[in-house]
Design a protein around this motif. Structure first.
Motif, short mmCIF file in Angstrom:
data_model
loop_
_atom_site.label_atom_id
_atom_site.label_comp_id
_atom_site.label_asym_id
_atom_site.label_seq_id
_atom_site.Cartn_x
_atom_site.Cartn_y
_atom_site.Cartn_z
N PRO A 188 11.48 -0.02 -16.28
CA PRO A 188 12.26 0.54 -15.16
C PRO A 188 11.84 1.95 -14.74
N ALA A 189 11.12 2.65 -15.60
CA ALA A 189 10.66 3.99 -15.23
C ALA A 189 9.43 3.94 -14.33
N GLY A 190 8.82 2.76 -14.20
CA GLY A 190 7.68 2.60 -13.31
C GLY A 190 6.34 2.92 -13.94
N ALA A 191 6.27 2.93 -15.27
CA ALA A 191 5.02 3.29 -15.95
C ALA A 191 3.95 2.21 -15.80
N ASN A 192 4.33 0.95 -15.66
CA ASN A 192 3.36 -0.15 -15.58
C ASN A 192 2.84 -0.39 -14.16
N ILE A 193 3.42 0.24 -13.19
CA ILE A 193 3.08 -0.05 -11.80
C ILE A 193 1.64 0.35 -11.48
N ARG A 194 1.20 1.48 -12.00
CA ARG A 194 -0.16 1.95 -11.72
C ARG A 194 -1.23 0.97 -12.21
N SER B 201 10.60 5.82 -10.52
CA SER B 201 11.77 4.98 -10.25
C SER B 201 11.82 4.54 -8.79
N ALA B 202 11.29 5.37 -7.89
CA ALA B 202 11.23 4.98 -6.48
C ALA B 202 10.21 3.85 -6.30
N GLN B 203 9.09 3.95 -7.00
CA GLN B 203 8.10 2.88 -6.96
C GLN B 203 8.68 1.59 -7.52
N PHE B 204 9.44 1.72 -8.60
CA PHE B 204 10.08 0.56 -9.22
C PHE B 204 11.04 -0.12 -8.24
N GLY B 205 11.86 0.66 -7.57
CA GLY B 205 12.81 0.10 -6.62
C GLY B 205 12.13 -0.57 -5.44
N PHE B 206 11.11 0.08 -4.91
CA PHE B 206 10.39 -0.48 -3.76
C PHE B 206 9.66 -1.76 -4.14
N LEU B 207 9.03 -1.77 -5.32
CA LEU B 207 8.32 -2.96 -5.78
C LEU B 207 9.30 -4.08 -6.09
N ASN B 208 10.50 -3.74 -6.52
CA ASN B 208 11.54 -4.74 -6.75
C ASN B 208 11.92 -5.44 -5.45
N VAL B 209 11.98 -4.69 -4.37
CA VAL B 209 12.26 -5.27 -3.05
C VAL B 209 11.12 -6.21 -2.64
N LEU B 210 9.87 -5.77 -2.86
CA LEU B 210 8.73 -6.62 -2.53
C LEU B 210 8.74 -7.90 -3.37
N SER C 133 0.83 -1.21 0.00
CA SER C 133 0.00 0.00 0.00
C SER C 133 0.86 1.26 0.00
N ARG C 134 2.11 1.14 0.40
CA ARG C 134 3.01 2.29 0.41
C ARG C 134 3.61 2.58 -0.96
N VAL C 135 3.49 1.66 -1.90
CA VAL C 135 4.05 1.88 -3.23
C VAL C 135 3.39 3.08 -3.89
N MET D 81 3.72 -8.67 -10.12
CA MET D 81 4.87 -7.82 -9.82
C MET D 81 5.83 -7.79 -11.00
N ARG D 82 6.05 -8.94 -11.62
CA ARG D 82 6.95 -9.01 -12.76
C ARG D 82 6.43 -8.16 -13.91
#
Length: 141
Positions: A105-111, A36-45, A27-29, A98-99
Motif C-alpha cells: 500500500p505504500a507504493g514501493a512495488n510500483i516502480r 500512496s498517490a501512485q497506489f491510489g491511481f493504479l488501484n483505479v486503473l 504514463s501519469r502514474v 497491476m496486482r
C-alpha cells in the motif's frame, strides 16, 4: 432479439473504450511523486481493467450471437476471435502486473512494474483499435 444483442454489444464496446485511455493514464502514474498517490491511481486503473474485462466477455458473447444471425466471411470471424483472445490475454497479464504492483500500500512495488504496465496497456490499446476498425468495416475481408 437481435436489437437487444446489438445494444449489449455496442454498450460493451463503449465500456471497453477504456483500453484506449489506459496507456495515457498509466504514463501519469510515474508523474505522481507520492507512493500512496501512485497506489491510489493504479488501484483505479486496476478497477478500470476489471470493468473492461467484463465488457470484453459481454461483447464476445453478444458478438457470437450476432455472427450466428449474419453472414460474415470466415477470415473476418477468425480475425475477430484472435483479436478478442489477444485482448483477453493481455488484459489478464496487465491485471496480474497491476496486482503485483499493488501488493504494498505504500507504493514501493510500483516502480518495478510500471514499465511493463505501460507497455502492455499500449499494446492492448492498439489491439482494441484494430478490433474496432475490423468491426466497423467487416466487408473489407
Amino acid at each position: 432479439m437481435v436489437q437487444v444483442f446489438v445494444y449489449l454489444h455496442v454498450l460493451a464496446a463503449i465500456m471497453m473504450g477504456i483500453y484506449l485511455m489506459i496507456p495515457f493514464l498509466a504514463s501519469r502514474v510515474q508523474a505522481l511523486q507520492n507512493g500512496s498517490a501512485q497506489f491510489g491511481f493504479l488501484n483505479v486503473l486496476f478497477s478500470m481493467n476489471r470493468a473492461g474485462q467484463l465488457a470484453l466477455v459481454i461483447s464476445f458473447l453478444s458478438g457470437g450471437y450476432l455472427v450466428s444471425k449474419s453472414g460474415y466471411s470466415v477470415l473476418w470471424m477468425i480475425l475477430a476471435v484472435v483479436l478478442f483472445l489477444a485482448i483477453g490475454a493481455l488484459t489478464g497479464v496487465l491485471g496480474s502486473k497491476m496486482r503485483k504492483a499493488l501488493n504494498d500500500p505504500a507504493g514501493a512495488n510500483i516502480r518495478e512494474h510500471i514499465g511493463a504496465i505501460k507497455t502492455i496497456s499500449v499494446v492492448t490499446g492498439i489491439l482494441f483499435f484494430l478490433t474496432v476498425t475490423l468491426m466497423k468495416f467487416p466487408n473489407m475481408f
